[in-house]
Design a protein around this motif. Structure first.
Motif, PDB file in Angstrom:
ATOM      1  N   SER A  32      45.585 -31.640  64.239  1.00  6.39           N
ATOM      2  CA  SER A  32      47.008 -31.315  64.195  1.00  6.39           C
ATOM      3  C   SER A  32      47.752 -32.125  63.147  1.00  6.39           C
ATOM      4  N   GLY A  33      47.121 -33.162  62.631  1.00  8.04           N
ATOM      5  CA  GLY A  33      47.767 -34.052  61.677  1.00  8.04           C
ATOM      6  C   GLY A  33      47.964 -35.441  62.235  1.00  8.04           C
ATOM      7  N   ASN A  34      47.862 -35.561  63.551  1.00 10.69           N
ATOM      8  CA  ASN A  34      48.002 -36.885  64.171  1.00 10.69           C
ATOM      9  C   ASN A  34      46.750 -37.276  64.953  1.00 10.69           C
ATOM     10  N   GLY A  35      45.621 -36.641  64.588  1.00  8.55           N
ATOM     11  CA  GLY A  35      44.361 -37.000  65.219  1.00  8.55           C
ATOM     12  C   GLY A  35      44.024 -36.218  66.469  1.00  8.55           C
ATOM     13  N   VAL A  36      44.878 -35.275  66.852  1.00  8.53           N
ATOM     14  CA  VAL A  36      44.643 -34.470  68.052  1.00  8.53           C
ATOM     15  C   VAL A  36      44.115 -33.100  67.635  1.00  8.53           C
ATOM     16  N   ASP A  37      42.995 -32.683  68.210  1.00  7.29           N
ATOM     17  CA  ASP A  37      42.449 -31.366  67.918  1.00  7.29           C
ATOM     18  C   ASP A  37      43.238 -30.292  68.663  1.00  7.29           C
ATOM     19  N   ILE A  38      43.562 -29.218  67.947  1.00  2.66           N
ATOM     20  CA  ILE A  38      44.218 -28.069  68.571  1.00  2.66           C
ATOM     21  C   ILE A  38      43.362 -26.838  68.321  1.00  2.66           C
ATOM     22  N   GLY A  39      43.401 -25.911  69.266  1.00  2.64           N
ATOM     23  CA  GLY A  39      42.599 -24.704  69.144  1.00  2.64           C
ATOM     24  C   GLY A  39      43.118 -23.785  68.048  1.00  2.64           C
ATOM     25  N   VAL A  40      42.200 -23.099  67.398  1.00  4.77           N
ATOM     26  CA  VAL A  40      42.541 -22.161  66.332  1.00  4.77           C
ATOM     27  C   VAL A  40      41.858 -20.829  66.615  1.00  4.77           C
ATOM     28  N   THR A  41      42.637 -19.763  66.628  1.00  2.00           N
ATOM     29  CA  THR A  41      42.073 -18.421  66.730  1.00  2.00           C
ATOM     30  C   THR A  41      41.597 -17.993  65.348  1.00  2.00           C
ATOM     31  N   PRO A  42      40.336 -17.614  65.206  1.00  2.00           N
ATOM     32  CA  PRO A  42      39.862 -17.209  63.878  1.00  2.00           C
ATOM     33  C   PRO A  42      40.697 -16.067  63.298  1.00  2.00           C
ATOM     34  N   LEU A  43      40.875 -16.101  62.004  1.00  2.72           N
ATOM     35  CA  LEU A  43      41.627 -15.064  61.306  1.00  2.72           C
ATOM     36  C   LEU A  43      40.998 -13.699  61.559  1.00  2.72           C
ATOM     37  N   GLY A  44      41.819 -12.739  61.978  1.00  2.21           N
ATOM     38  CA  GLY A  44      41.351 -11.379  62.203  1.00  2.21           C
ATOM     39  C   GLY A  44      41.787 -10.448  61.086  1.00  2.21           C
ATOM     40  N   ASP A  45      41.245  -9.250  61.091  1.00  3.31           N
ATOM     41  CA  ASP A  45      41.516  -8.313  59.998  1.00  3.31           C
ATOM     42  C   ASP A  45      42.982  -7.907  59.925  1.00  3.31           C
ATOM     43  N   ASP A  46      43.621  -7.678  61.078  1.00  7.26           N
ATOM     44  CA  ASP A  46      45.027  -7.268  61.055  1.00  7.26           C
ATOM     45  C   ASP A  46      45.907  -8.359  60.452  1.00  7.26           C
ATOM     46  N   GLU A  47      45.656  -9.593  60.850  1.00  9.95           N
ATOM     47  CA  GLU A  47      46.438 -10.711  60.314  1.00  9.95           C
ATOM     48  C   GLU A  47      46.135 -10.929  58.834  1.00  9.95           C
ATOM     49  N   HIS A  48      44.887 -10.802  58.471  1.00  9.65           N
ATOM     50  CA  HIS A  48      44.456 -10.955  57.079  1.00  9.65           C
ATOM     51  C   HIS A  48      45.256 -10.041  56.153  1.00  9.65           C
ATOM     52  N   LEU A  49      45.499  -8.819  56.598  1.00  9.55           N
ATOM     53  CA  LEU A  49      46.177  -7.821  55.771  1.00  9.55           C
ATOM     54  C   LEU A  49      47.653  -7.644  56.128  1.00  9.55           C
ATOM     55  N   TRP A  50      48.165  -8.456  57.052  1.00 10.64           N
ATOM     56  CA  TRP A  50      49.544  -8.303  57.524  1.00 10.64           C
ATOM     57  C   TRP A  50      50.541  -8.441  56.380  1.00 10.64           C
ATOM     58  N   GLU A  51      51.487  -7.492  56.325  1.00 15.04           N
ATOM     59  CA  GLU A  51      52.540  -7.511  55.312  1.00 15.04           C
ATOM     60  C   GLU A  51      53.864  -7.808  56.009  1.00 15.04           C
ATOM     61  N   PRO A  52      54.334  -9.054  55.938  1.00 11.92           N
ATOM     62  CA  PRO A  52      55.544  -9.425  56.679  1.00 11.92           C
ATOM     63  C   PRO A  52      56.826  -8.852  56.099  1.00 11.92           C
TER      64      PRO A  52
END
Length: 206
Positions: A32-52
């Motif tokens: 997280s930046g302060n030494g604490v691990d946080i969970g991460v959801t792997p990048l999916g196809d919809d997010e990869h191509l998301w147009e905000p």
């Protein structure tokens, strides 16, 4: 070969930027930046191509043609990345995670080749992945290739103009150490942009 002392902090910075970006994309955890691990959801196809926003530049199936204000889908294969001849559109189009990842992977792959490889790879020959998993893998492979290229550089090479013959940058005009610094900035700033896009995707209205 012993690394030149002035290359060591640049290599450490590059390693940090790449490791952090890959963790942000693939998980399963990241610091997280302060030494604490946080969970991460792997990048999916919809997010990869998301147009905000409307009219983003992205990567697209070649049969669909380029997006708004783009004139070509750069690269080879079934997918290409939105691009345009110079001068590029202004203001610059907003770009997706897919576009940014493809840009980084292509740049690192070609620069590695033009530093210690065949010196023949071109943007037109780079195969652009269309799905998230292959895009993340391509970035990992490309960053490893560039790192290996850096390990070939002795102190004299760092001062050599044109040590990299990459044709799409200032490599022909700048000492190699400046190119190394510039590549780090590319990974750092696009990595931060990708991280922000991941946050925005997670917080988007349902």
């Amino acid at each position: 070969m012993t690394l030149p002392p002035r290359l060591i902090p640049l290599l450490e910075q590059f390693d940090f930027a790449c490791e952090r970006l890959l963790a942000r994309l693939a998980g399963p955890v990241m610091d997280s930046g302060n030494g604490v691990d946080i969970g991460v959801t792997p990048l999916g196809d919809d997010e990869h191509l998301w147009e905000p926003v409307p009219d983003c530049w992205s990567v697209r199936p070649r049969g669909d043609g380029p997006g708004a204000r783009a004139t070509v889908l750069a690269g080879a294969g079934d997918w290409g990345r939105d691009s345009a001849d110079s001068p590029h559109p202004f203001p610059p189009p907003f770009t997706t995670i897919a576009w940014r990842l493809s840009h980084l992977a292509e740049m690192l792959t070609l620069r590695a080749d033009h530093t210690c490889g065949s010196r023949a790879l071109t943007r037109d020959g780079y195969r652009t992945p269309g799905d998230a998993a292959r895009a993340v893998s391509a970035f990992g492979t490309a960053s490893a290739a560039w790192r290996e290229a850096l390990l070939t550089a002795d102190d004299a090479a760092l001062d050599t103009v044109g040590y990299s013959t990459y044709p799409n940058g200032s490599d022909a005009e700048d000492p190699f150490v400046d190119i190394v610094w510039w590549v780090n900035q590319e990974v750092l700033h696009h990595g931060a942009e990708i991280a922000l896009l991941r946050d925005l995707y997670r917080a988007r209205p349902s």
